[in-house]
Enzyme design. Structure first.
Site, short mmCIF file in Angstrom:
data_model
loop_
_atom_site.label_atom_id
_atom_site.label_comp_id
_atom_site.label_asym_id
_atom_site.label_seq_id
_atom_site.Cartn_x
_atom_site.Cartn_y
_atom_site.Cartn_z
N PHE A 1 -30.26 20.28 15.63
CA PHE A 1 -30.89 21.47 16.18
C PHE A 1 -30.05 22.71 15.90
CE2 PHE A 1 -32.18 24.19 19.86
CZ PHE A 1 -33.45 24.46 19.41
N TYR A 2 -28.71 22.54 15.85
CA TYR A 2 -27.84 23.66 15.48
C TYR A 2 -28.27 24.22 14.12
CZ TYR A 2 -23.71 25.85 13.39
OH TYR A 2 -22.87 26.70 12.74
N ALA A 3 -28.41 23.34 13.13
CA ALA A 3 -28.81 23.79 11.79
C ALA A 3 -30.19 24.42 11.83
CB ALA A 3 -28.78 22.62 10.83
N THR B 1 -31.59 26.08 14.27
CA THR B 1 -31.55 27.43 14.83
C THR B 1 -30.97 28.42 13.84
OG1 THR B 1 -29.36 27.09 15.87
CG2 THR B 1 -31.32 26.59 17.21
N LYS B 2 -30.03 28.00 13.02
CA LYS B 2 -29.47 28.90 12.02
C LYS B 2 -30.49 29.20 10.91
CE LYS B 2 -25.27 29.93 13.36
NZ LYS B 2 -24.84 31.33 13.54
#
Length: 336
Positions: free
Chosen positions: A151-153, A155-156
């Site tokens: 999910f980090y990737a 959002t970026k």
């Protein structure tokens, strides 16, 4: 120049602010001092910056309604460099809400503030994690990035897309960077180099994921800051007002927007990094081998062709130099 840096108490933000201040620019640093990792380290970074007369520290969260719009209205920056984010690949498995708040809502608030108060150049920090499940190496900016593994990737990637739309709609010259495993003095305690150093010095075993074979494109922080600083002076031209810098350029056909990798360009195996750390520390580590956790990839490697095309050759500090520099800082800061 008048520059606003978000995430100024973060690892990269601190080093960038220090570089800009050394050049005589007026820097406003915004940071929310989240407790994702040691807040004391973040405040120590800001305390270092506070010695400079041209630095103004502002404490606040990106998600706070109106904060960014009011800050830009008051400080009138010519350049905005957006580094603030909820970082960490594995933590996004535990607390995805933090990533939605900071990386999506916070970045949206910044884009709205820049729309209301235009700047000469908006620069945004993204991540090599955006390449996700890509297996072709090195990672090129022209590769399709449609398979984020965390999910980090995600959002970026969403931030990059939002920034492109604002660049198109409102003519905001925008450059997005994709960073690759940055390390160095004043680094983040959640990163492998920092964790390994602490554990080795305290006599604890270290957990080595993927049997030590994964490769990472380690990027020394001074090299990263040098590349960012040069890119500040290269805003993407508006459609019809300039040509792509070369075949690898990601300059948008419909917006003054481009995406640029910033990496070391020399991937290193994790076990080789640990070997270099042991040599710098003067002691051996007990290694516990574990499989790669969900969301981690086996290899990262940056194509830096576009970066060199835009700003020329940038330094590429090898780990044999960068890791001892980190260890020297760690021993001095923590008295270890």
């Amino acid at each position: 120049m008048r520059v606003l840096v978000t995430g100024s108490a973060g690892f990269i933000g601190f080093h960038l602010c220090r570089r800009l201040l050394a050049e005589g620019h007026a820097v406003t640093g915004l940071d929310g001092f989240s407790d994702y990792y040691d807040v004391g380290l973040k405040r120590a970074r800001h305390a270092e910056l506070a010695h400079e007369a041209c630095f103004e520290a502002v404490e606040g969260r990106l998600e706070a309604p109106g904060l960014l719009r009011d800050l830009l209205a008051r400080t009138k920056p010519e350049i905005v460099i957006h580094l603030a984010a909820q970082a960490g690949v594995r933590y996004s498995l535990e607390n995805p809400q933090a990533y939605a708040d900071a990386n999506l809502i916070g970045s949206f608030n910044l884009l709205e503030a820049v729309r209301a108060h235009p700047v000469r150049h908006l620069l945004l920090a993204s991540t090599s994690s955006a390449y996700g499940g890509n297996t072709a190496l090195p990672f090129r900016e022209t590769d399709r990035a449609v398979s984020p593994l965390t999910f980090y990737a995600a959002t970026k990637l969403a931030m990059e897309a939002m920034a492109h739309s604002y660049s198109h709609l409102y003519g905001i010259p925008t450059t997005a960077f994709r960073f690759f495993t940055v390390y160095g003095p004043w680094g983040r305690p959640d990163m492998a180099l920092f964790l390994f150093t602490r554990k080795i010095l305290s006599g604890e075993a270290i957990e080595v994921f993927g049997d030590g074979t994964p490769e990472r494109d380690f990027t020394y922080v001074d090299d990263l800051v040098e590349a960012m600083r040069r890119l500040v002076d290269v805003p993407p031209p508006r459609p019809g007002q300039g040509e792509p810098a070369g075949p690898e350029d990601t300059l948008s056909a419909c917006a003054p927007y481009r995406l640029v990798n910033i990496g070391g360009g020399r991937p290193v195996r994790l076990d080789a990094m640990i070997d270099a750390l042991e040599q710098a520390l003067g002691c051996r580590a007990e290694r516990i081998l574990k499989p790669l956790p969900p969301g981690d990839v086996a290899r990262t490697a940056a194509s830096t062709d576009l970066l060199r095309r835009l700003v020329g050759t940038v330094p590429e500090t090898p780990i044999a130099v960068g890791i001892p520099a980190f260890v020297a800082w760690y021993r001095a800061f923590y008295g270890a």
